[in-house]
Design a protein around this motif. Structure first.
Motif, PDB file in Angstrom:
ATOM      1  N   TYR A  53       0.802  -1.224   0.000  1.00  0.00           N
ATOM      2  CA  TYR A  53       0.000   0.000   0.000  1.00  0.00           C
ATOM      3  C   TYR A  53       0.836   1.275   0.000  1.00  0.00           C
ATOM      4  CZ  TYR A  53      -4.043  -2.925   0.310  1.00  0.00           C
ATOM      5  OH  TYR A  53      -5.008  -3.854   0.013  1.00  0.00           O
ATOM      6  N   SER A  54       2.130   1.164  -0.266  1.00  0.00           N
ATOM      7  CA  SER A  54       2.973   2.360  -0.382  1.00  0.00           C
ATOM      8  C   SER A  54       3.013   2.869  -1.822  1.00  0.00           C
ATOM      9  CB  SER A  54       4.392   2.052   0.111  1.00  0.00           C
ATOM     10  OG  SER A  54       5.014   1.108  -0.742  1.00  0.00           O
ATOM     11  N   ARG A  55       2.390   2.133  -2.741  1.00  0.00           N
ATOM     12  CA  ARG A  55       2.366   2.526  -4.153  1.00  0.00           C
ATOM     13  C   ARG A  55       1.354   3.649  -4.383  1.00  0.00           C
ATOM     14  NH1 ARG A  55       1.600  -3.364  -6.711  1.00  0.00           N
ATOM     15  NH2 ARG A  55      -0.137  -3.207  -5.286  1.00  0.00           N
ATOM     16  N   PRO A  56       1.491   4.364  -5.507  1.00  0.00           N
ATOM     17  CA  PRO A  56       0.536   5.439  -5.801  1.00  0.00           C
ATOM     18  C   PRO A  56      -0.911   4.916  -5.864  1.00  0.00           C
ATOM     19  CG  PRO A  56       2.424   5.567  -7.274  1.00  0.00           C
ATOM     20  CD  PRO A  56       2.557   4.286  -6.497  1.00  0.00           C
ATOM     21  N   ARG A  57      -1.821   5.722  -5.345  1.00  0.00           N
ATOM     22  CA  ARG A  57      -3.263   5.449  -5.341  1.00  0.00           C
ATOM     23  C   ARG A  57      -3.619   4.213  -4.507  1.00  0.00           C
ATOM     24  NH1 ARG A  57      -6.088   5.549 -10.755  1.00  0.00           N
ATOM     25  NH2 ARG A  57      -7.722   6.701  -9.697  1.00  0.00           N
TER      26      ARG A  57
END
Length: 171
Positions: A53-57
């Motif tokens: 969940y550290s990725r964009p969006r």
């Protein structure tokens, strides 16, 4: 939001939370019969939620009380879906955290994140036995669907909902 040690706080997941979130998912899903094939408990991300969940969006949020993670939930683009469709993912609470209004607080937080990330529709999958969660989804404006969306791989789920994020949030 108060910062007392007893008041629950909603915050983004951090690497130090991974083990607690994994333990919650692995404890709660079997309570509802969601531990066989086709359920999110088997997703590889369960062991590395903060990295996923550290990725964009992507956003995953934990509910913490007195320094202990007692629940969590997240938003990510819907696998196999249109770019403006997100999915509410892995929203679970320990039994001690249920019935306190924390689900609604967290869900509203996730939906605000989804709107800010530019999503126009929020999709979710659940089980018929998760009655309290379904009451919450309906109260906040989610509409039941006749079939699943996207390609989540969660063929064990039997209830699907969607919310138009372009409409004002439910009071």
């Amino acid at each position: 939001m108060s910062t007392s040690m007893e008041d629950p706080v909603i915050r983004p997941i951090e690497p130090r939370d991974d083990a607690a979130v994994e333990a919650i998912i692995r404890r709660v899903m079997p309570e509802f019969g969601a531990d066989g094939p086709g359920f999110a408990i088997h997703d590889p991300e369960v062991s590395a939620m903060s990295a996923t969940y550290s990725r964009p969006r992507h956003g995953y949020f934990v509910v913490e009380r007195a320094g202990r993670v007692i629940g969590g939930g997240g938003i990510a683009p819907l696998e196999g879906g249109a770019p403006d469709v997100c999915e509410l993912r892995k929203m679970y609470f320990l039994p001690e955290a249920r019935g306190l209004g924390l689900g609604e607080r967290l869900l509203r937080h996730c939906l605000d994140f989804a709107r800010q990330a530019g999503f126009r529709l929020c999709y979710l999958e659940t089980l018929a036995g998760m009655k309290q969660a379904q009451k919450l989804y309906r109260r906040l404006g989610f509409a039941p669907l006749c079939a699943p969306m996207g390609k989540t791989g969660h063929f064990g789920c039997d209830n699907w909902y969607a919310l138009d994020l372009t409409k004002p949030a439910a009071p």
